[in-house]
Design a protein around this motif. Structure first.
Motif, PDB file in Angstrom:
ATOM      1  N   THR A 177       0.856  -1.191   0.000  1.00 36.43           N
ATOM      2  CA  THR A 177       0.000   0.000   0.000  1.00 36.43           C
ATOM      3  C   THR A 177       0.890   1.238   0.000  1.00 36.43           C
ATOM      4  N   ARG A 192       4.658   6.540   5.663  1.00 40.16           N
ATOM      5  CA  ARG A 192       3.684   6.659   4.584  1.00 40.16           C
ATOM      6  C   ARG A 192       4.251   7.601   3.519  1.00 40.16           C
ATOM      7  N   GLY A 204      -2.218  -5.824  -3.970  1.00 40.80           N
ATOM      8  CA  GLY A 204      -1.906  -4.457  -3.603  1.00 40.80           C
ATOM      9  C   GLY A 204      -1.443  -3.688  -4.816  1.00 40.80           C
ATOM     10  N   ASP A 223      -1.269 -10.274   1.630  1.00 36.09           N
ATOM     11  CA  ASP A 223      -1.505  -9.043   2.374  1.00 36.09           C
ATOM     12  C   ASP A 223      -2.883  -9.028   3.023  1.00 36.09           C
ATOM     13  N   LEU A 280      -3.570  -8.549   6.994  1.00 33.10           N
ATOM     14  CA  LEU A 280      -4.583  -7.667   7.568  1.00 33.10           C
ATOM     15  C   LEU A 280      -5.414  -8.404   8.613  1.00 33.10           C
ATOM     16  N   LEU A 290      -8.724  -4.536   0.564  1.00 34.53           N
ATOM     17  CA  LEU A 290      -7.901  -3.431   0.096  1.00 34.53           C
ATOM     18  C   LEU A 290      -8.582  -2.815  -1.121  1.00 34.53           C
ATOM     19  N   GLY A 313      -8.819  -3.568   7.098  1.00 30.62           N
ATOM     20  CA  GLY A 313      -8.268  -2.994   5.882  1.00 30.62           C
ATOM     21  C   GLY A 313      -9.017  -1.787   5.361  1.00 30.62           C
ATOM     22  N   PRO A 364      -3.804  -0.216   7.362  1.00 30.44           N
ATOM     23  CA  PRO A 364      -3.178  -0.967   6.273  1.00 30.44           C
ATOM     24  C   PRO A 364      -2.475  -2.220   6.781  1.00 30.44           C
TER      25      PRO A 364
END
Length: 226
Positions: A10, A29, A66, A94, A98, A115, A161, A186
């Motif tokens: 992400t 991030r 993702g 992923d 989560l 996601l 998520g 995330p």
């Protein structure tokens, strides 16, 4: 068990170092800077733990689904590091990460993970979680949000998520009603590391060259063109 974990599926770049019962992490991030951040984070964690890469038992990575670019970064870095240090690798879904993160954080055992897949679609998977790992209730899939259903899944479910929030209004009413609580955070390398340690302990580590992303959108495109 000493395990490095990487997740860049992400907009978050997340790296964790799992050492038996201890965990240290780095995360930021910066969606366009994964390639710049991941290796410095690895170096920082190894230095903090006073470990060499060769002292590890393996490397786990978020294999997807993702963002395509992020998945390629995680897979390429994992493959390169593992080849250089002769370490086994483990690819972790992923969506499973989560779900497992929601289990370790909140104690939720029945988790539907999602996601945002962009292009009006959502990635989702349904899991039952426990200390020993994950039971897959519904395989990871890609679909328009209006087709996401928890039909056949008994009882109340929790959500994990950012995909649920991104597509909430487009989900079927039955699906919204089935999700009692949602953690919108995330996937994190911490959960990738914990699941990776379970896989390695079970002898399911693989050769470095097997570190490749899983693109659910590619699978759908292939199916439609067949």
């Amino acid at each position: 068990m000493k395990l490095l974990a990487i997740d860049t599926a992400t907009e978050f770049c997340s790296v964790a170092l799992f050492m038996d019962s201890a965990m240290i992490e780095r995360a930021v991030r910066e969606p366009r800077a994964h390639a710049d951040n991941v290796l410095p984070f690895v170096a920082e964690l190894l230095a903090e733990a006073d470990l060499s890469l060769a002292a590890l038992d393996g490397i786990a990575f978020g294999r997807g689904p993702g963002g395509f670019t992020g998945l390629r970064v995680a897979a390429a870095v994992t493959q390169g590091l593992a080849l250089g240090a002769d370490l086994p690798v483990v690819g972790i879904s992923d969506l499973a990460a989560l779900a497992y993160g929601a289990f370790t954080t909140h104690g939720w055992r029945a988790v539907a993970a999602s996601l945002d897949a962009r292009m009006g679609e959502i990635y989702f998977g349904v899991y039952r979680c426990g200390e020993a790992g994950m039971e897959v209730v519904a395989e990871d899939a890609l679909a328009p949000p209006g087709e996401v259903t928890l039909a056949g899944v008994d009882g109340a479910w929790h959500g994990a998520g950012p995909g649920w929030e991104a597509h909430w209004s487009a989900l079927p009413e039955a699906t919204r009603s089935a999700l009692t609580e949602i953690d919108h955070g995330p996937p994190q390398a911490r959960a990738v590391a914990e699941l990776g340690a379970i896989e390695l302990a079970a002898g399911r580590g693989a050769a470095p060259e097997s570190a490749i992303p899983v693109y659910l959108r590619d699978k759908v495109a292939e199916k439609r063109s067949a």
